[in-house]
Motif scaffolding. Structure first.
Motif, PDB file in Angstrom:
ATOM      1  N   SER A 192      42.778  35.806  49.925  1.00 56.98           N
ATOM      2  CA  SER A 192      42.956  35.379  48.536  1.00 56.98           C
ATOM      3  C   SER A 192      42.159  36.307  47.618  1.00 56.98           C
ATOM      4  O   SER A 192      41.182  36.922  48.041  1.00 56.98           O
ATOM      5  CB  SER A 192      42.486  33.932  48.352  1.00 56.98           C
ATOM      6  N   SER A 193      42.585  36.390  46.342  1.00 52.88           N
ATOM      7  CA  SER A 193      41.915  37.320  45.433  1.00 52.88           C
ATOM      8  C   SER A 193      42.110  36.900  43.983  1.00 52.88           C
ATOM      9  O   SER A 193      43.066  36.184  43.644  1.00 52.88           O
ATOM     10  CB  SER A 193      42.437  38.741  45.632  1.00 52.88           C
ATOM     11  N   LEU A 194      41.186  37.354  43.126  1.00 52.26           N
ATOM     12  CA  LEU A 194      41.297  37.213  41.677  1.00 52.26           C
ATOM     13  C   LEU A 194      40.938  38.545  41.044  1.00 52.26           C
ATOM     14  O   LEU A 194      39.985  39.201  41.467  1.00 52.26           O
ATOM     15  CB  LEU A 194      40.366  36.126  41.136  1.00 52.26           C
ATOM     16  N   GLU A 195      41.713  38.949  40.020  1.00 51.54           N
ATOM     17  CA  GLU A 195      41.447  40.203  39.321  1.00 51.54           C
ATOM     18  C   GLU A 195      41.333  39.920  37.820  1.00 51.54           C
ATOM     19  O   GLU A 195      42.212  39.283  37.237  1.00 51.54           O
ATOM     20  CB  GLU A 195      42.568  41.216  39.581  1.00 51.54           C
ATOM     21  N   PHE A 196      40.258  40.401  37.217  1.00 53.84           N
ATOM     22  CA  PHE A 196      40.019  40.181  35.790  1.00 53.84           C
ATOM     23  C   PHE A 196      40.492  41.372  34.969  1.00 53.84           C
ATOM     24  O   PHE A 196      40.177  42.525  35.299  1.00 53.84           O
ATOM     25  CB  PHE A 196      38.525  39.956  35.533  1.00 53.84           C
ATOM     26  N   GLY A 197      41.241  41.094  33.894  1.00 56.22           N
ATOM     27  CA  GLY A 197      41.588  42.092  32.904  1.00 56.22           C
ATOM     28  C   GLY A 197      40.879  41.771  31.601  1.00 56.22           C
ATOM     29  O   GLY A 197      40.125  40.790  31.512  1.00 56.22           O
ATOM     30  N   ALA A 198      41.122  42.563  30.576  1.00 55.93           N
ATOM     31  CA  ALA A 198      40.465  42.318  29.293  1.00 55.93           C
ATOM     32  C   ALA A 198      40.900  40.993  28.674  1.00 55.93           C
ATOM     33  O   ALA A 198      40.098  40.308  28.030  1.00 55.93           O
ATOM     34  CB  ALA A 198      40.747  43.465  28.339  1.00 55.93           C
TER      35      ALA A 198
END
Length: 294
Positions: free
Chosen positions: A229-235
């Motif tokens: 599982s993963s989470l990616e942050f953008g602006a």
């Protein structure tokens, strides 16, 4: 290195680095009752054996490699089964005399998953096969043939006897059941594969609250598989990929109401949810989590 024998631990440890907070274990005994599985020392209960084995210990202490004491005079002697492979089931005599209208289906063999060729495995990943606790070190040392000794079948508890569907050994005591050696050898399974038609796309319940500097988002999903599982942050967005439960998958991109600081934001996978901390770029109140809902 020595191996801890406490219930719920089983880790390898350095005796010189052992300390009173090193071992998380269960001081009680297994408690199986009316389909629920747990430990006498704490409250969590699970239906499946795999989930029962993942119940975290409820007490901290020193690691120990002392053998477990067993006062059960009827415990099974398993040494004679060390090299026994499963035998075919005997045919039903009555059915042999009276041929059935249609040929019976042969029992389906146990599905044995394998890591795809060239798969990248994270250092420290544990083998997922039953009765194997190997930890990935390198491709050369951990992905060789015949390195894993495991049970391809399922746990079988019946009338006080405990064993596996893939082989013959049975034990009356839980500790003795845990000592039944795997009946098959093969490669370790650190990642595995999953057929497309087995993957279930799901929508998870979600809520949030905020403070002056942060927005806390909760996505509710039990038993999240942290390694995939993963989470990616953008602006101004968060890309979420959760694999949880029995092969369920949650994919979503949250388009945020306002900009955040991706480097300062963080997340944590808990037992029942993913908790996301979004650090606001500007200290303003968000009327909604997503800009499209404003």
């Amino acid at each position: 290195m020595q191996k801890c024998t406490r219930n719920g631990c089983g880790q390898s440890y350095d005796p010189t680095a052992n300390n009173p907070m090193a071992c998380q274990y269960h001081p009680g005994k297994p408690d199986f009752h009316e389909g629920l599985k747990g430990w006498t020392c704490c409250k969590p209960r699970e239906h499946s054996f795999d989930d029962f084995m993942e119940i975290k210990g409820c007490q901290l202490g020193l690691h120990s490699n002392e053998p477990k004491h067993n006062d059960d005079p009827f415990k099974a002697d398993l040494t004679k089964y060390d090299d026994v492979l499963p035998e075919p089931q005997p045919e039903n005599v009555a059915e042999a005399i009276a041929p059935p209208a249609s040929a019976p289906k042969a029992p389906e063999p146990d599905f044995v998953d394998e890591d795809p060729a060239g798969i990248v495995v994270a250092a420290g990943a544990k083998c997922k096969r039953n009765d194997c606790n190997a930890v990935f070190e390198s491709e050369e040392r951990s992905h060789g043939a015949e390195q894993c000794q495991f049970h391809p079948g399922k746990v079988l508890f019946h009338e006080g006897n405990k064993g596996w569907t893939c082989c013959k050994p049975r034990a009356t005591d839980f500790d003795e059941f845990m000592k039944i050696k795997g009946c098959v050898r093969g490669r370790h399974l650190f990642v595995g594969t999953q057929l497309a038609d087995e993957i279930k796309a799901e929508k998870c319940r979600r809520d949030f609250y905020q403070m002056a500097n942060d927005v806390i988002v909760s996505i509710y999903a039990k038993k999240i598989k942290r390694d995939v599982s993963s989470l990616e942050f953008g602006a101004d967005s968060v890309r979420v990929h959760l694999v949880y439960g029995d092969g369920k998958v949650y994919d979503d991109t949250i388009h945020l109401h306002a900009e955040i600081d991706p480097a300062a934001s963080s997340f944590e996978f808990l037992s029942t949810k993913a908790e996301i901390k979004l650090v606001k770029k500007a200290q303003v109140q968000w009327p909604t989590l997503e800009k499209d809902n404003a």
